[in-house]
Design a protein around this motif. Structure first.
Motif: not given
Ligand code: WQD
Length: 337
Positions: A149, A179, A200, A216, A218, A231, A292, A295
């Motif tokens: 991606y 984000n 998240l 959960r 991560f 973030r 995860r 990350d």
């Molecule tokens: C945020 C934080 C997780 C879910 C992703 C893509 C990025 C963009 C935005 C497209 C992290 C933690 C998450 C959960 C958790 N998408 N978390 N439990 O990974 O920063 O960015 O989405 O452009 O390209 O990579 O966003 O919301 O998945 O995670 O603890 O169930 O929340 O570890 O620290 P991320 P996220």
């Protein structure tokens, strides 16, 4: 004023951007294949703005379908959101991501060339900063990726750079989102993912609603103030307004330019959970689990370039982002139908 074509315009960010463009007086044409959104979003944006948008259900792989849009409408600029965007899924299905995101964008650019449309605002991502750059991220840092991606975003930015070299009249404005969270304050539009959310805030929203048992987290062993991932969360409507500013910039300038769209502030997972608990008035059940894969510990923007050149900066704080997200979730417990 010619029309603007918003690809992926019924999606989370796309639909909010359409609201901002309609409110700014732009005639909007939307195309979307509805693979990860609902056509109801068009009705909702018209309720919010009292303006009409023209909708075509088509796909960036459908060259004839896109030609029809350009035949029917004088398109001056394209705001290009359409694409697959789940990081984990991209690792499992790289071909689908390269086909949809890269090949689809190439077909779109081909049709734009046929119809002499030379302005694109592209939906890029902070993911292009990879995991080697120091924070806060600056637009001139080297780009890379750690998943298909992310590579599609890096490659499409390169394609746009090369087009701007070959065609000095072309204008490509790449917006690197951090984000995006939240929802339009009316509660009529918001994040409406299919299935179990990967991100998240939509996951926390489902826990608050009682549809998912617990969050959960991560990992809480990162080198951050509370050990959880940090973030740069930005309100989706602030992001939407950034697209209007980007289009105005693109209409006055040619060439390639990338901008961070973030707040410049980092918030941890626990910061978000606490803000959401305040918004929904409930305690969010949570459990610390292992990190995860893929990350990174910390990601946040240096947002000064967008402030200086686009005269744009994010206005909403985490409390408003969570309050707006919760209002949409409460009003649309099953999402848009
Ligand atoms: C945020 C934080 C997780 C879910 C992703 C893509 C990025 C963009 C935005 C497209 C992290 C933690 C998450 C959960 C958790 N998408 N978390 N439990 O990974 O920063 O960015 O989405 O452009 O390209 O990579 O966003 O919301 O998945 O995670 O603890 O169930 O929340 O570890 O620290 P991320 P996220």
């Amino acid at each position: 004023m010619g029309k603007i074509l918003v690809t992926g315009g019924t999606g989370f960010i796309g639909s909010h951007a359409c609201v901002a463009f309609l409110n700014a007086g732009y005639p909007v044409v939307i195309m979307d294949n509805l693979s990860n959104s609902k056509v109801e979003a068009v009705a909702r944006m018209e309720l919010i703005t009292s303006k009409q948008a023209r909708f075509y259900q088509t796909d960036t792989q459908d060259v004839d379908g896109m030609r029809q849009i350009f035949e029917d409408n004088k398109i001056d600029a394209v705001i290009h959101f359409a694409g697959l965007k789940a990081v984990g899924e991209s690792v499992q299905k790289p071909l689908a991501y390269y086909e949809n995101n890269i090949s689809g964008t190439l077909k779109l650019l081909q049709v734009m060339e046929e119809y002499h449309c030379e302005t694109m605002v592209f939906s890029s991502s902070a993911t292009v900063y990879g995991c080697e750059n120091p924070v806060p991220y600056l637009e001139d840092m080297p780009t890379s990726a750690t998943n298909p991606y992310g590579y599609t975003k890096v490659m499409i930015e390169q394609i746009l750079r090369d087009i701007c070299v070959a065609n000095p009249s072309f204008s490509a404005v790449c917006l690197r989102y951090f984000n995006p969270i939240g929802a339009h304050e009316s509660g009529l539009l918001g994040e409406n993912p299919n299935g179990i959310p990967n991100n998240l805030v939509p996951y926390v929203a489902q826990v608050a609603l009682g549809k998912l048992e617990k969050l959960r987290i991560f990992g809480n062993d990162y080198d951050t103030p509370d050990g959880t991932g940090v973030r740069d969360y930005v309100h989706v409507m602030d992001l939407a307004l950034g697209h209007v500013a980007a289009l105005e910039y693109g209409q006055k300038h040619t060439g390639f330019e990338a901008f961070n769209l973030g707040t410049g502030n980092g918030s941890s997972v626990l910061d978000v959970v606490h803000a959401y608990e305040k918004a929904c008035g409930k305690s969010i059940p949570m459990e610390i689990v292992e990190r995860r894969a893929g990350d990174i510990a910390i990601s946040y923007a240096d947002a000064s370039k967008a402030k200086e050149m686009l005269h744009w900066e994010a206005a909403s704080d985490l409390d408003k982002m969570c309050a707006d997200s919760w209002r949409f979730t409460l009003q649309n417990p099953k999402g848009l139908s």
